[in-house]
Write an enzyme that holds these catalytic residues in place. Structure first.
Site, PDB file in Angstrom:
ATOM      1  N   GLY A  21     -13.578  50.300 -21.043  1.00 20.15           N
ATOM      2  CA  GLY A  21     -14.288  50.011 -19.894  1.00 20.15           C
ATOM      3  C   GLY A  21     -13.952  48.367 -19.543  1.00 20.15           C
ATOM      4  O   GLY A  21     -13.889  47.933 -18.401  1.00 20.15           O
ATOM      5  N   LYS A  24      -8.517  45.813 -22.976  1.00 19.94           N
ATOM      6  CA  LYS A  24      -7.166  46.260 -23.530  1.00 19.94           C
ATOM      7  C   LYS A  24      -7.242  45.910 -24.817  1.00 19.94           C
ATOM      8  O   LYS A  24      -7.108  44.804 -25.139  1.00 19.94           O
ATOM      9  CB  LYS A  24      -6.009  45.820 -22.498  1.00 19.94           C
ATOM     10  CG  LYS A  24      -4.598  46.359 -22.943  1.00 19.94           C
ATOM     11  CD  LYS A  24      -3.676  45.942 -21.904  1.00 19.94           C
ATOM     12  CE  LYS A  24      -3.599  46.724 -20.846  1.00 19.94           C
ATOM     13  NZ  LYS A  24      -2.698  46.294 -19.995  1.00 19.94           N
ATOM     14  N   ASP A 132     -24.155  53.486 -28.173  1.00 21.82           N
ATOM     15  CA  ASP A 132     -22.984  54.038 -27.452  1.00 21.82           C
ATOM     16  C   ASP A 132     -22.401  54.846 -28.591  1.00 21.82           C
ATOM     17  O   ASP A 132     -21.161  54.827 -28.791  1.00 21.82           O
ATOM     18  CB  ASP A 132     -22.270  53.145 -26.900  1.00 21.82           C
ATOM     19  CG  ASP A 132     -21.357  53.699 -25.840  1.00 21.82           C
ATOM     20  OD1 ASP A 132     -21.408  54.947 -25.474  1.00 21.82           O
ATOM     21  OD2 ASP A 132     -20.147  52.850 -25.467  1.00 21.82           O
TER      22      ASP A 132
HETATM   23  P1  ADP Z   1     -14.189  48.656 -24.561  1.00 25.25           P
HETATM   24  O1  ADP Z   1     -15.159  47.950 -25.131  1.00 25.25           O
HETATM   25  O2  ADP Z   1     -13.689  48.131 -23.598  1.00 25.25           O
HETATM   26  O3  ADP Z   1     -14.951  50.092 -24.329  1.00 25.25           O
HETATM   27  P2  ADP Z   1     -13.276  49.466 -27.383  1.00 25.25           P
HETATM   28  O4  ADP Z   1     -13.833  48.491 -28.135  1.00 25.25           O
HETATM   29  O5  ADP Z   1     -14.113  50.824 -27.161  1.00 25.25           O
HETATM   30  O6  ADP Z   1     -13.108  48.796 -25.689  1.00 25.25           O
HETATM   31  O7  ADP Z   1     -11.783  49.664 -27.517  1.00 25.25           O
HETATM   32  C1  ADP Z   1     -10.995  50.694 -26.697  1.00 25.25           C
HETATM   33  C2  ADP Z   1     -10.075  51.462 -27.585  1.00 25.25           C
HETATM   34  O8  ADP Z   1      -9.263  50.697 -28.305  1.00 25.25           O
HETATM   35  C3  ADP Z   1     -10.774  52.374 -28.555  1.00 25.25           C
HETATM   36  O9  ADP Z   1     -11.358  53.307 -28.086  1.00 25.25           O
HETATM   37  C4  ADP Z   1      -9.729  52.506 -29.692  1.00 25.25           C
HETATM   38  O10 ADP Z   1      -8.809  53.551 -29.115  1.00 25.25           O
HETATM   39  C5  ADP Z   1      -8.816  51.225 -29.732  1.00 25.25           C
HETATM   40  N1  ADP Z   1      -9.315  50.210 -30.373  1.00 25.25           N
HETATM   41  C6  ADP Z   1     -10.381  49.512 -30.342  1.00 25.25           C
HETATM   42  N2  ADP Z   1     -10.579  48.644 -31.465  1.00 25.25           N
HETATM   43  C7  ADP Z   1      -9.555  49.091 -32.472  1.00 25.25           C
HETATM   44  C8  ADP Z   1      -9.154  48.617 -34.002  1.00 25.25           C
HETATM   45  N3  ADP Z   1      -9.886  47.886 -34.282  1.00 25.25           N
HETATM   46  N4  ADP Z   1      -8.109  49.367 -34.367  1.00 25.25           N
HETATM   47  C9  ADP Z   1      -7.368  50.267 -33.529  1.00 25.25           C
HETATM   48  N5  ADP Z   1      -7.622  50.740 -32.357  1.00 25.25           N
HETATM   49  C10 ADP Z   1      -8.713  49.967 -31.751  1.00 25.25           C
END
Ligand code: ADP
Length: 620
Positions: A21, A24, A132
């Site tokens: 949300g 990237k 969450d």
């Molecule tokens: P937001 O806070 O915008 O929701 P997230 O932290 O959930 O973003 O990250 C979005 C997506 O990016 C995750 O669902 C995952 O697929 C990928 N991602 C996030 N952090 C990592 C990480 N440390 N290693 C690999 N993929 C990641």
């Protein structure tokens, strides 16, 4: 500095590996160590009123250090962007793992569930509720262990976790009834409900409460009515029932989950929830190694490490406060419980040469308290760090332990120096944390995931162009001389440390200009992974064409880059509702064509159904 230049000083930046949300997420590589990292990129302009949430996430992740919580290494803030450098979890989301397997066996579920309980018990012990929890927010690391991410919605009630919260947030399908009803709720109790939904999803491969119509969904949740499929064991049914109790006071607690008969089955031991890599832990071997390689005394090395790693740039201000802030909300374990839960506590105490742990203080807390006490006692609370940030991270990367493989359970030595995530600000983000009762707004849509169409900015383009070419990469890595190999190579800190001291700039100026990678004219060869669907075909072009012909039928827009299809769906108003990649690849063994899929944006369960539909209709 308002460009990607600050980031590119330390990291190579590669492809997008996820988006949520707010952010990237791109794959990156720390130039000097070669360590892969995940770079979470947020545009301040787009964050708008969500900016405080990012601040909350950063604050929380800075203070958490646990084997099942994704580590925050570094934060870079420019005028327009915030970059969070995170531990990279190559195994992807637990969600994708579940859908690839349809559902998990009770045994495999238990391995993961114990890790989830461990992470949450630790997070709660630090006074946070996650709020969450869902399989998209649990990532799988290279050792197939889970790491909890996305603390953007977490809360740390000022009076402790026992205080009530008001903000309704998280994903509706995982939200506890008290949240949905807009009642005041206890964060840890709401987390247990979400863990129940998660446990159901692991064991069943679908959600216990589901409906396209939000009102119907809410009704199902508030009634707590779901069906148990026939394959669930009586033990699983009982545990799910205990976790998804509508009345939070009747719900099982995290503490009870630690040694619940279901959780312990086949293990015979309670879940080890304490951190095996607490903030403030100094690995003696590592200090020895560094002092030998640097030809300086152990004492000086220790001092250097302490001065370098203990304090953040922006933590100096509140350091004094933290000295006296010992009112953490976790109720101490009894000595028997502590011994049962932390069998290696004594051993680690000896190793770290800390003062004896007070009788009733849990070990993770002990480390935190001890760290605080040491900071107070030793005085250099406000010492400005003396070494540039990359060296701090380097020490961390070289010395941190590899997380143990799930079934090898914590057998490897803990190779870690002291760590504190850094916040290398040029300016600071907002500072508001969710507080009990007061002022919490109820989201109109309880899911805070607001899909946004991201315009690829000039800065991002610049980043792509500046990103290092393979030649450039290998030269920088040779210079660093460490990292990519085995752990012994990784721990050869001196060489890298030395090269760092000779100057980061020298390393950077030695690098050659970048080259953009050309488009692939043949499919990649990959190993079987769970986000890969095997086909019965041997001709990749045929598979590609079959998928291409199906996409318009399913109302999926796409852009083709060689054998990769960047797909997306849009709402009637042109809002991007889903983004994902499908890539036709060749499998090593057996020699067949396969399709790699990756969700980038959008609801996971809708994605699951859509991709399954595309691949089955393509008859590949
Ligand atoms: P937001 O806070 O915008 O929701 P997230 O932290 O959930 O973003 O990250 C979005 C997506 O990016 C995750 O669902 C995952 O697929 C990928 N991602 C996030 N952090 C990592 C990480 N440390 N290693 C690999 N993929 C990641």
């Amino acid at each position: 500095m308002d460009s990607a230049a600050e980031l590119l000083k330390y990291y190579e930046v590669y492809e997008t590996i996820g988006s949520g949300g707010f952010a990237k997420v791109k794959l990156g590589r720390h130039i000097l160590t070669g360590e892969k990292v995940a770079i979470k990129i947020m545009e301040k302009k787009e964050l708008g009123e969500d900016l405080p949430r990012v601040k909350v996430e950063i604050e929380a992740m800075k203070s958490l250090s646990h084997q099942h919580v994704c580590r925050l290494y570094h934060v870079i803030e420019t005028n327009t962007k915030i970059y969070m450098i995170l531990e990279y979890c190559p195994g992807g989301e637990l969600f994708d793992y579940i859908i690839a397997k349809d559902r998990l066996s009770e045994e495999e579920t238990r391995v993961f569930f114990r890790q989830i309980v461990s992470a949450l018990a630790y997070v709660h012990s630090q006074g946070y509720a996650h709020r969450d929890l869902k399989p998209e927010n649990l990532l799988i690391d290279e050792d197939h262990n889970l790491k909890l991410i996305d603390f953007g919605l977490c809360a740390k009630p000022k009076g402790g976790l026992g205080y009530e919260l008001m903000t309704c947030c998280g994903s509706p399908a995982y939200a506890a009834p008290e949240l949905i009803q807009g009642k005041a709720y206890i964060g840890s109790e709401a987390d247990v409900w979400s863990m129940g939904v998660l446990l159901f999803a692991l064991l069943c491969g679908y959600l216990p409460f589901d409906d396209d119509n939000c009102m119907v969904l809410y009704r199902k949740i508030t009634r707590g009515s779901y069906n148990n499929p026939h394959w669930l064991s009586p033990g699983s049914i009982l545990l799910l029932n205990q976790m998804m109790q509508v009345d939070p006071k009747h719900r099982v607690t995290i503490r009870q989950l630690l040694d619940h008969p279901w959780t312990m089955s086949g293990y015979g031991t309670p879940v080890e929830w304490y951190s095996t890599q607490p903030l403030g832990y100094i690995d003696e071997d590592c200090i020895t190694e560094m002092s030998v390689s640097q030809k300086i005394s152990r004492q000086s090395t220790l001092q250097l490490v302490n001065e370098t790693l203990l304090f953040d740039d922006d933590d100096d201000d509140d350091a004094e406060d933290r000295c006296y802030d010992d009112d953490l909300p976790w109720v101490p374990l009894t000595p028997q419980q502590e011994r049962a839960t932390c069998p290696s506590a004594e051993k680690r105490r000896d190793q770290t040469k800390h003062a004896p742990t007070p009788e009733r203080e849990p070990i993770a807390l002990h480390h935190r308290h001890q760290e605080r006490r040491d900071r107070c006692r030793n005085g250099p609370m406000k010492t400005k760090r003396t070494l540039p940030w990359p060296i701090r991270m380097l020490i961390y990367l070289l010395c941190r332990p590899r997380s143990p493989v799930a079934n090898r359970k914590a057998t490897r030595p803990n190779k870690r120096v002291l760590t504190t995530p850094t916040h290398n600000n040029t300016n600071k983000v907002g500072n508001k944390v969710d507080t009990p009762q007061g002022g919490g707004s109820t989201c109109k849509d309880p899911s805070r995931k607001r899909p946004r169409e991201r315009v690829e900015g000039k800065e991002e383009e610049e980043m792509e162009i500046l990103a290092f070419s393979p030649e450039r990469r290998s030269r920088s890595l040779d210079l660093a001389g460490a990292s990519r190999g085995d752990s012994s190579q990784k721990r050869r800190g001196g060489k890298v440390f030395g090269s760092l001291e000779r100057g980061l700039d020298k390393v950077i100026t030695l690098l050659t200009p970048s080259k953009r990678r050309g488009l692939r004219d043949r499919p990649r060869r990959i190993k079987a992974q769970y986000n890969v669907t095997l086909t019965s075909q041997t001709n990749p072009d045929q598979v590609l064409n079959q998928i291409l012909s199906i996409l318009p039928e399913k109302h999926v827009d796409f852009a083709q880059k060689g054998y990769t299809l960047k797909c997306r769906t849009q709402s009637d108003f042109g809002k991007v509702t889903m983004a994902f990649e499908l890539e036709v690849c060749l499998l090593h063994r057996p020699e067949v064509v396969c399709v790699r899929r990756q969700r980038l944006k959008g609801d996971s369960w809708v994605y699951k159904h859509l991709v399954e539909d595309i691949l089955s209709t393509s008859s590949i």
